[in-house]
Design an enzyme around this catalytic site. Structure first.
Site, PDB file in Angstrom:
ATOM      1  N   LYS A 182      13.737 -21.790 -35.132  1.00 35.56           N
ATOM      2  CA  LYS A 182      15.129 -22.119 -34.819  1.00 35.56           C
ATOM      3  C   LYS A 182      15.288 -22.274 -33.317  1.00 35.56           C
ATOM      4  CE  LYS A 182      17.500 -19.790 -38.533  1.00 35.56           C
ATOM      5  NZ  LYS A 182      16.614 -18.833 -39.189  1.00 35.56           N
ATOM      6  N   SER A 232       8.521 -12.639 -29.365  1.00 35.12           N
ATOM      7  CA  SER A 232       8.271 -12.002 -30.659  1.00 35.12           C
ATOM      8  C   SER A 232       6.810 -11.585 -30.822  1.00 35.12           C
ATOM      9  CB  SER A 232       8.642 -12.957 -31.783  1.00 35.12           C
ATOM     10  OG  SER A 232       8.297 -12.376 -33.027  1.00 35.12           O
ATOM     11  N   ALA A 233       6.627 -10.413 -31.426  1.00 39.20           N
ATOM     12  CA  ALA A 233       5.274  -9.941 -31.762  1.00 39.20           C
ATOM     13  C   ALA A 233       4.605 -10.886 -32.772  1.00 39.20           C
ATOM     14  CB  ALA A 233       5.348  -8.526 -32.322  1.00 39.20           C
ATOM     15  N   ASP A 234       5.400 -11.743 -33.428  1.00 38.94           N
ATOM     16  CA  ASP A 234       4.811 -12.695 -34.394  1.00 38.94           C
ATOM     17  C   ASP A 234       3.753 -13.581 -33.720  1.00 38.94           C
ATOM     18  OD1 ASP A 234       6.685 -11.688 -36.149  1.00 38.94           O
ATOM     19  OD2 ASP A 234       7.882 -13.540 -36.275  1.00 38.94           O
ATOM     20  N   ASP A 246      11.546 -11.339 -23.688  1.00 41.11           N
ATOM     21  CA  ASP A 246      11.683 -11.224 -25.142  1.00 41.11           C
ATOM     22  C   ASP A 246      10.816 -12.275 -25.838  1.00 41.11           C
ATOM     23  OD1 ASP A 246      12.365 -10.810 -27.745  1.00 41.11           O
ATOM     24  OD2 ASP A 246      14.534 -10.989 -27.455  1.00 41.11           O
ATOM     25  N   GLU A 252       7.441 -12.444 -47.077  1.00 42.64           N
ATOM     26  CA  GLU A 252       7.925 -11.327 -46.240  1.00 42.64           C
ATOM     27  C   GLU A 252       9.220 -10.720 -46.769  1.00 42.64           C
ATOM     28  OE1 GLU A 252      10.356 -11.795 -42.818  1.00 42.64           O
ATOM     29  OE2 GLU A 252       9.803 -13.896 -42.591  1.00 42.64           O
ATOM     30  N   VAL A 260       7.227 -11.269 -40.005  1.00 44.42           N
ATOM     31  CA  VAL A 260       6.039 -12.121 -40.090  1.00 44.42           C
ATOM     32  C   VAL A 260       4.822 -11.315 -39.630  1.00 44.42           C
ATOM     33  CG1 VAL A 260       4.902 -14.137 -39.060  1.00 44.42           C
ATOM     34  CG2 VAL A 260       7.270 -14.310 -39.897  1.00 44.42           C
ATOM     35  N   LYS A 267      13.677  -2.686 -39.777  1.00 46.03           N
ATOM     36  CA  LYS A 267      12.945  -3.938 -39.554  1.00 46.03           C
ATOM     37  C   LYS A 267      11.610  -3.529 -38.933  1.00 46.03           C
ATOM     38  CE  LYS A 267      13.121  -7.912 -36.476  1.00 46.03           C
ATOM     39  NZ  LYS A 267      13.829  -8.409 -35.281  1.00 46.03           N
TER      40      LYS A 267
HETATM   41  N1  PSU Z   1      13.525 -16.332 -37.911  1.00 47.23           N
HETATM   42  C1  PSU Z   1      14.156 -16.840 -38.968  1.00 47.23           C
HETATM   43  N2  PSU Z   1      14.353 -16.067 -40.060  1.00 47.23           N
HETATM   44  C2  PSU Z   1      13.909 -14.774 -40.120  1.00 47.23           C
HETATM   45  C3  PSU Z   1      13.208 -14.264 -38.992  1.00 47.23           C
HETATM   46  C4  PSU Z   1      13.042 -15.070 -37.914  1.00 47.23           C
HETATM   47  O1  PSU Z   1      14.564 -17.991 -38.937  1.00 47.23           O
HETATM   48  O2  PSU Z   1      14.102 -14.092 -41.133  1.00 47.23           O
HETATM   49  C5  PSU Z   1      12.669 -12.851 -39.048  1.00 47.23           C
HETATM   50  C6  PSU Z   1      11.189 -12.857 -39.475  1.00 47.23           C
HETATM   51  O3  PSU Z   1      10.925 -11.703 -40.220  1.00 47.23           O
HETATM   52  C7  PSU Z   1      10.474 -12.784 -38.145  1.00 47.23           C
HETATM   53  C8  PSU Z   1      11.394 -11.864 -37.372  1.00 47.23           C
HETATM   54  O4  PSU Z   1       9.158 -12.263 -38.221  1.00 47.23           O
HETATM   55  O5  PSU Z   1      12.697 -12.268 -37.753  1.00 47.23           O
HETATM   56  C9  PSU Z   1      11.191 -11.997 -35.878  1.00 47.23           C
HETATM   57  O6  PSU Z   1      11.926 -11.025 -35.223  1.00 47.23           O
HETATM   58  P1  PSU Z   1      11.755 -10.818 -33.648  1.00 47.23           P
HETATM   59  O7  PSU Z   1      12.339 -12.049 -33.025  1.00 47.23           O
HETATM   60  O8  PSU Z   1      12.526  -9.586 -33.350  1.00 47.23           O
HETATM   61  O9  PSU Z   1      10.289 -10.665 -33.412  1.00 47.23           O
HETATM   62 MN    MN Z   2      12.222  -9.707 -29.569  1.00 44.42          MN
END
Ligand code: PSU
Ligand code: MN
Length: 303
Positions: free
Chosen positions: A160, A141-143, A139, A25, A107, A87
């Site tokens: 994390k 994540s879309a992941d 909140d 990524e 991701v 992003k």
């Molecule tokens: N967590 C990490 N390192 C990262 C990310 C998450 O420890 O680099 C990044 C990844 O690209 C992940 C994104 O897909 O943050 C998730 O962001 P959000 O929580 O806004 O969905």
């Molecule tokens: Mn988010």
């Protein structure tokens, strides 16, 4: 092939020949680490994939084109521009493609583009998940949603504890995403090898990971799977130190009213700042460790 997709000649040749390919990524480059460590790391990770028998395909959006396989110049550009690069999550791709602008893929979007290109395995550091306090902020994540609907195996070092790991596992269970521990029964917590939460299955070899992924395809499931690979012992951090940094980062995030897509990059940068760069070194090592497992699994899958 999708009209917005560009597969680099090297990645295309490998895919056509049925050779192993690993997706990587780019949000980790633009938003996850400071320059120039981000660029050095991206190149080191590509090299690790090669040393373990696969072709790396770093993914990003460049000038509105979905790229599977980047040049060193493109990686340098994403690293140097850093947080000025959008992003890009699932909702952002239509706009980036229509306007012809750059995006660092999370991701989520790395999975989308990898799948479009025919790449099955993807290595990263950590995934997004259910944030602490999500019961009121919503909140999530879309992941997690992408893992539920796109057939790509994601190899990470767990998540994390800026996240609520228990709720993240519940969400994945609801959406039918298998969470596999590589050489462990316990979900790793990114900087540390243990989280106190169990995984669904423990797997001890790349061949077994490949077999599980193959079975998931043969069952005609639409989603992917999550492989969690603990940070090597020698690079893992002191739990008390990292927990204190995360708590402080979360406090500052709330105090500054950071929201939405800015939350994760803010927390990641704060943790690095508060640990004086130690966490960055651990982060680099664990990504390389994931790249190795992903490459070996891609090779097993190609057999
Ligand atoms: N967590 C990490 N390192 C990262 C990310 C998450 O420890 O680099 C990044 C990844 O690209 C992940 C994104 O897909 O943050 C998730 O962001 P959000 O929580 O806004 O969905
Ligand atoms: Mn988010």
């Amino acid at each position: 092939m999708n009209k917005y997709l560009d597969i680099s000649p090297e990645v295309k040749a490998a895919l056509d020949a049925g050779k192993p390919v690993v997706a990587l990524e780019s949000t980790i480059i633009s938003h996850g680490m400071p320059y120039p460590k981000n660029v050095e790391t991206a190149l080191l990770v590509e090299q690790t994939v090669r040393e373990n028998g696969a072709v790396p395909a770093t993914i990003a959006v460049i000038g509105g084109r979905l790229k599977a396989g980047l040049s060193h110049e493109e990686i340098e550009h994403l690293g140097k521009a850093g947080r000025a690069v959008t992003k890009a999550s699932r909702r952002d791709l239509p706009t980036l493609c229509a306007r012809g602008i750059d995006g660092a893929t999370t991701v989520t979007t790395t999975m989308i583009i990898a799948h479009m290109a025919g790449i099955k395995i993807f290595a990263t550091g950590g995934i997004g998940g259910v944030h602490r306090g999500a019961e009121t902020t919503m909140d999530i994540s879309a992941d997690l949603e992408e893992l539920a609907q796109t057939p790509v195996m994601v190899v990470c070092a767990g998540a994390k504890s800026i996240l609520d790991l228990g709720l993240t596992l519940e969400y994945l269970e609801t959406h039918g995403v298998p969470v596999i521990g590589y050489g462990t029964d316990e979900l790793p917590a990114f900087y540390t090898r243990k989280s106190g939460f169990g995984v669904d299955y423990r797997v001890d070899s790349p061949a077994e990971l490949a077999a599980m992924f193959r079975a998931q395809r043969e069952l005609e499931y639409k989603g992917g799977m999550l492989v969690t690979n603990p940070i090597p012992e020698e690079y893992s951090m002191d739990k008390t130190v990292i927990d204190a940094a995360i708590e402080e980062a979360l406090r500052q995030c709330a105090a500054q009213g950071i929201k939405g897509k800015d939350t994760t990059p803010f927390l990641l940068a704060k943790v690095v700042e508060l640990t004086g760069g130690d966490s960055l070194e651990s982060n680099i090592k664990l990504v390389m460790n994931n790249a190795r497992v992903a490459a070996l699994t891609a090779a097993a899958l190609a057999e």
